[in-house]
Write a protein that holds these residues in place. Structure first.
Motif, short mmCIF file in Angstrom:
data_model
loop_
_atom_site.label_atom_id
_atom_site.label_comp_id
_atom_site.label_asym_id
_atom_site.label_seq_id
_atom_site.Cartn_x
_atom_site.Cartn_y
_atom_site.Cartn_z
N PRO A 88 0.80 -1.23 0.00
CA PRO A 88 0.00 0.00 0.00
C PRO A 88 0.84 1.28 0.00
O PRO A 88 0.46 2.27 -0.64
CB PRO A 88 -0.85 -0.11 1.27
CG PRO A 88 -0.21 -1.20 2.10
CD PRO A 88 0.45 -2.11 1.14
N TYR A 137 -4.95 0.29 6.52
CA TYR A 137 -4.17 -0.94 6.32
C TYR A 137 -3.48 -1.45 7.58
O TYR A 137 -3.08 -2.62 7.63
CB TYR A 137 -3.11 -0.70 5.24
CG TYR A 137 -3.68 -0.50 3.86
CD1 TYR A 137 -4.08 -1.58 3.08
CD2 TYR A 137 -3.84 0.78 3.33
CE1 TYR A 137 -4.61 -1.40 1.81
CE2 TYR A 137 -4.36 0.98 2.06
CZ TYR A 137 -4.75 -0.11 1.30
OH TYR A 137 -5.28 0.08 0.05
N TYR A 138 -3.29 -0.59 8.58
CA TYR A 138 -2.46 -0.95 9.72
C TYR A 138 -3.12 -0.62 11.05
O TYR A 138 -3.87 0.36 11.16
CB TYR A 138 -1.13 -0.17 9.69
CG TYR A 138 -0.16 -0.56 8.61
CD1 TYR A 138 0.71 -1.63 8.77
CD2 TYR A 138 -0.09 0.18 7.43
CE1 TYR A 138 1.62 -1.97 7.78
CE2 TYR A 138 0.81 -0.15 6.44
CZ TYR A 138 1.67 -1.23 6.61
OH TYR A 138 2.56 -1.55 5.64
#
Length: 559
Positions: free
Chosen positions: A281, A379-380
């Motif tokens: 990403p 994403y995290y």
């Protein structure tokens, strides 16, 4: 055509074959993207945006961002091996793009304006805040011993009931110190010796203006190094300011322009391409912000800072002193100096009025940070950041190859939280977009009138007061050849590329997921709102500050 669902598509392989009637011709193709439509009607995007040669296969991942945490089996080393041609300039060359007549008219109008006001103290001070180098000025709470300005010297430039000490306590005294230029030997141009100074300049903020009140042209105080004042003769004071402007030329072009944006951008670019696979990403987020950076730097090394380039031929700092200066600048580069909120606070510039670089830059930083934080958070979580080996390797390479491992530089050794990662990525994007625009776009505006931004000076700094004449000022300024060549360079470097991508514009489709696409749309909307606010403010200014208007900021170091 496949009429039945074959399961989840992970990879698409492309291969171009030479035409049968020309088997020896390697006919290269540029593939933008592949869209696969499933029997159920779903469209799956496989971004490519790279060159492909005949008889060589390309393996593409879909547009869903995937880090090493997901551990999806892939062919060995499907990393960002983009053909460098994709990042290079077309044959016409960005450096030689000629702007439209209207842009040229605006440039010349600005140069004529500078020609009229360059001698004034008000404009001299203004440029430390909103000129080419708004990065060196800092609030002065205590004078350095090497700059022994006394209250008696400057009291006539302060309010009647005030003093230098009380104005320093109020935060109204500012200092520009060009220490990195100390003891550097001047170049020779056309077999004639050139000269450098390492000045210190003291300024006073009053009634919305920043006014110079004392200038010392070298670092060691003494009888042969007088402190020049606005009350000295007009020619003494003017020549002292000209030496400061030449010091500005070197600090701006080599430190805050070349090192802080171009070379740091190169470090970010190479680390991204080496360590993050194309499906990562952060690769997808950052790759548009690397466009043309490598090619521009190759051209800079060849044309500007090579042994027979512009700097050795037409600047006082030349080649040998340039390398010494760059080493000093690199050793003083810090993480905070690349993060505008930290650097503004570190230099004590939170409250000085009419600092439009600060005002627009902080707003741009916040817009970029909110975009990046939303993206990274998708994403995290914190634990994922710590466990992503590719991400940590990316940071390690930036620290190592950027020579940023010294503890005083303050660069993080690892990422532990989403917020830390978001700040670092914001710094990367801000550096190659907004910061580069701030120090690049106005080079012809402010440097097109040579005495305001001289690349070289032909006489040494005056050692005593009262000897400077109009003729000696003219003899100190660069000769005609040096002037013409220096102005040509700053003109070319100020031009827009013919195929520029403004900040927030991502013509290459790299994402197919809903959340990143929504974040990009919101990012564009926020930039447009800031654009309107800046233009509304500029309508009320005699000298508009346009360099950080989002419409004038590129995605990358592209010129």
């Amino acid at each position: 055509e496949c009429k039945e669902n074959i399961g989840q598509l992970l990879l698409v392989e492309l291969e171009a074959k030479s035409p049968s009637f020309m088997p020896l011709i390697d006919d290269e193709w540029f593939c933008s993207k592949i869209i696969v439509t499933t029997p159920e009607g779903d469209r799956i995007l496989f971004p490519c945006h790279r060159w492909m040669s005949c008889e060589k296969k390309l393996t593409l991942r879909d547009s869903v961002g995937v880090s090493s945490l997901y551990n999806i089996a892939m062919p060995a080393n499907i990393y960002s091996l983009l053909n460098i041609k994709n990042m290079y300039i077309n044959k016409a060359g960005i450096f030689f793009f000629i702007s439209p007549c209207w842009g040229l008219f605006l440039c010349l109008f600005f140069v004529e304006y500078v020609e009229k006001i360059w001698k004034t103290d008000e404009f001299f001070g203004y440029q430390f805040l909103n000129g080419l180098n708004p990065m060196i000025i800092k609030c002065c709470s205590k004078l350095p011993e090497k700059f022994p300005v006394t209250n008696e010297m400057v009291k006539s430039f302060l309010p009647d009931t005030s003093s230098l000490e009380s104005e320093m306590k109020k935060g109204n005294i500012f200092l520009c110190d060009y220490e990195r230029l100390r003891d550097l030997e001047g170049n020779e141009i056309n077999k004639k010796k050139q000269y450098l100074a390492a000045p210190l300049c003291l300024l006073f903020s009053t009634q919305g203006k920043l006014m110079p009140i004392a200038i010392q042209l070298n670092q060691e105080p003494g009888p042969g190094n007088p402190i020049f004042l606005p009350s000295d003769s007009k020619t003494d004071w003017l020549l002292a300011k000209i030496f400061v402007r030449n010091a500005e030329f070197n600090e701006h072009e080599l430190n805050f322009h070349l090192l802080h944006t171009h070379l740091m951008g190169e470090v970010f670019t190479v680390a991204t391409m080496r360590n993050l696979p194309s499906c990562h990403p952060l690769f997808k987020l950052l790759i548009p912000h690397t466009r043309y950076n490598l090619q521009i730097n190759i051209m800079a090394r060849s044309v500007l800072i090579s042994e027979d380039g512009v700097f050795p031929q037409f600047t006082a700092i030349g080649n040998n002193s340039m390398m010494t200066f760059l080493k000093r600048a690199a050793s003083s580069l810090t993480y905070s100096s690349l993060c505008i909120p930290d650097y503004i606070k570190e230099r004590g510039l939170e409250k000085i009025p009419h600092y439009y670089y600060r005002d627009d830059g902080l707003k741009l930083w916040d817009i970029i940070f909110n975009f990046v934080f939303g993206f990274v958070s998708h994403y995290y979580v914190d634990q994922d950041v710590q466990a992503d080996d590719e991400l940590q390797a990316w940071l390690t390479e930036i620290r190592k190859n950027g020579q940023l491992e010294q503890s005083q530089a303050g660069f993080p050794k690892s990422f532990c939280t989403v917020k830390e990662l978001a700040k670092f990525v914001t710094m990367v994007i801000f550096t190659v977009s907004a910061q580069h625009a701030a120090v690049n776009s106005g080079q012809f505006d402010l440097g097109g009138w040579m005495p305001n931004f001289p690349s070289s000076l032909r006489c040494p700094p005056p050692r005593q007061k009262g000897e400077t004449t109009r003729q000696s000022v003219l003899e100190t300024l660069p000769d005609v050849s040096t002037t013409v060549n220096a102005i040509a360079v700053v003109y070319l470097l100020s031009q827009e590329g013919s195929d520029r991508n403004p900040l927030g514009h991502y013509p290459e489709e790299l994402f197919g997921e809903e959340v990143p696409l929504k974040l990009i749309t919101q990012f564009k909307n926020n930039l447009q709102d800031l654009e309107k606010k800046i233009e509304s403010r500029n309508e009320k200014l005699d000298l508009p500050y346009t360099y950080l208007n989002p419409r004038n900021v590129d995605n990358s170091v592209a010129i």
